[in-house]
Scaffold this motif. Structure first.
Motif: not given
Length: 247
Positions: A13, A15, A46, A48-49, A73, A77, A79, A81-83
């Motif tokens: 993940p 961000h 992923v 993430d934002r 993504r 959401r 973390l 859920d991101v994983r």
């Protein structure tokens, strides 16, 4: 059969990790290519934002590696859920591998893994472990005070003996895919998803291990991307040390 693994799926993940994601991805790919076991490995980042170049830099770092993908993504959401999304992505890159023969690996985009990382995890998987929580060594303490560094090192040493430790880091976590699925994956929480998963695994009776010989390197920053993570702990230790120090 427990102990056998046919492939490995890695989830990262990220961000707004433009400064570190390339080194992370390259280290994961190096571990895959230099593994003595030569098993198929998939890698999913992923994004993430992300508002910086994280996704592009990750994609560039993974260029030329089979079974590599990035997933953007945009919506906020938890973390966990991101994983979980990363797990679905990484598994989709290995469609013919049965869950009971797939080892899921997790690390974070602000650190690097050694070239032995995959083999280190699988050594325990082949020996019957359902899940492995390895160590995460801070690679740079320059962002915190010497007092805070000592306090953190004391924290790490608690519950540690020659061969095992008592900590859980999302930066260095492995679990067999069928066991992961059986407990429902990571809990959908914004922080502490790694500990939440570990608790579910232990309560389900999974064969869990926390060995000292499975290690990664992680950032020593005090402003992290996830609330309540290692960065927050280092910042708290620094603030406590400053407040309690005599003037």
């Amino acid at each position: 059969m427990s102990g056998e693994v046919d492939a490995v799926a890695v989830v990262v993940p990220a961000h707004d990790e433009a400064a570190t994601v390339e080194a992370c991805v390259r280290s994961v790919i190096a571990a895959a290519r230099r593994s003595r076991l030569r098993l198929p490995v998939s890698v999913c980042v992923v994004a993430d934002r992300c508002t910086d170049g994280t996704e592009r830099l990750a994609r560039d770092a993974g260029d030329g590696f089979d079974r590599f993908a990035t997933v953007p993504r945009a919506r906020p959401r938890p973390l966990g859920d991101v994983r979980n999304l990363g797990v679905r992505c990484a598994r989709a890159l290995l469609p013919r591998v049965r869950a009971e023969r797939l080892w899921l690996l997790h690390t974070d985009a602000d650190g690097t893994v050694p070239v032995t990382w995959i083999d280190d995890h699988l050594r325990h998987a082949f020996d019957g472990a359902d899940a492995v929580a390895g160590r995460a060594d801070v690679q740079d303490y320059s962002a915190i005070t010497v007092r805070a560094q000592h306090r953190y090192q004391e924290h790490v040493r608690r519950g540690e003996d020659r061969f095992t430790h008592s900590h859980v880091y999302g930066a260095n976590l492995g679990v067999r895919a069928d066991v992961f699925r059986a407990v429902g994956g990571f809990p959908e929480v914004f922080t502490g998803e790694d500990h939440g998963l570990w608790l579910k695994l232990a309560e389900a009776g999974a064969a869990v291990r926390q060995p000292n010989d499975v290690r990664v390197r992680t950032s020593g920053r005090t402003r992290g991307r996830a609330p309540g993570g290692l960065a927050a702990l280092l910042r708290t230790l620094t603030c406590e040390g400053t407040i309690s120090s005599p003037r």
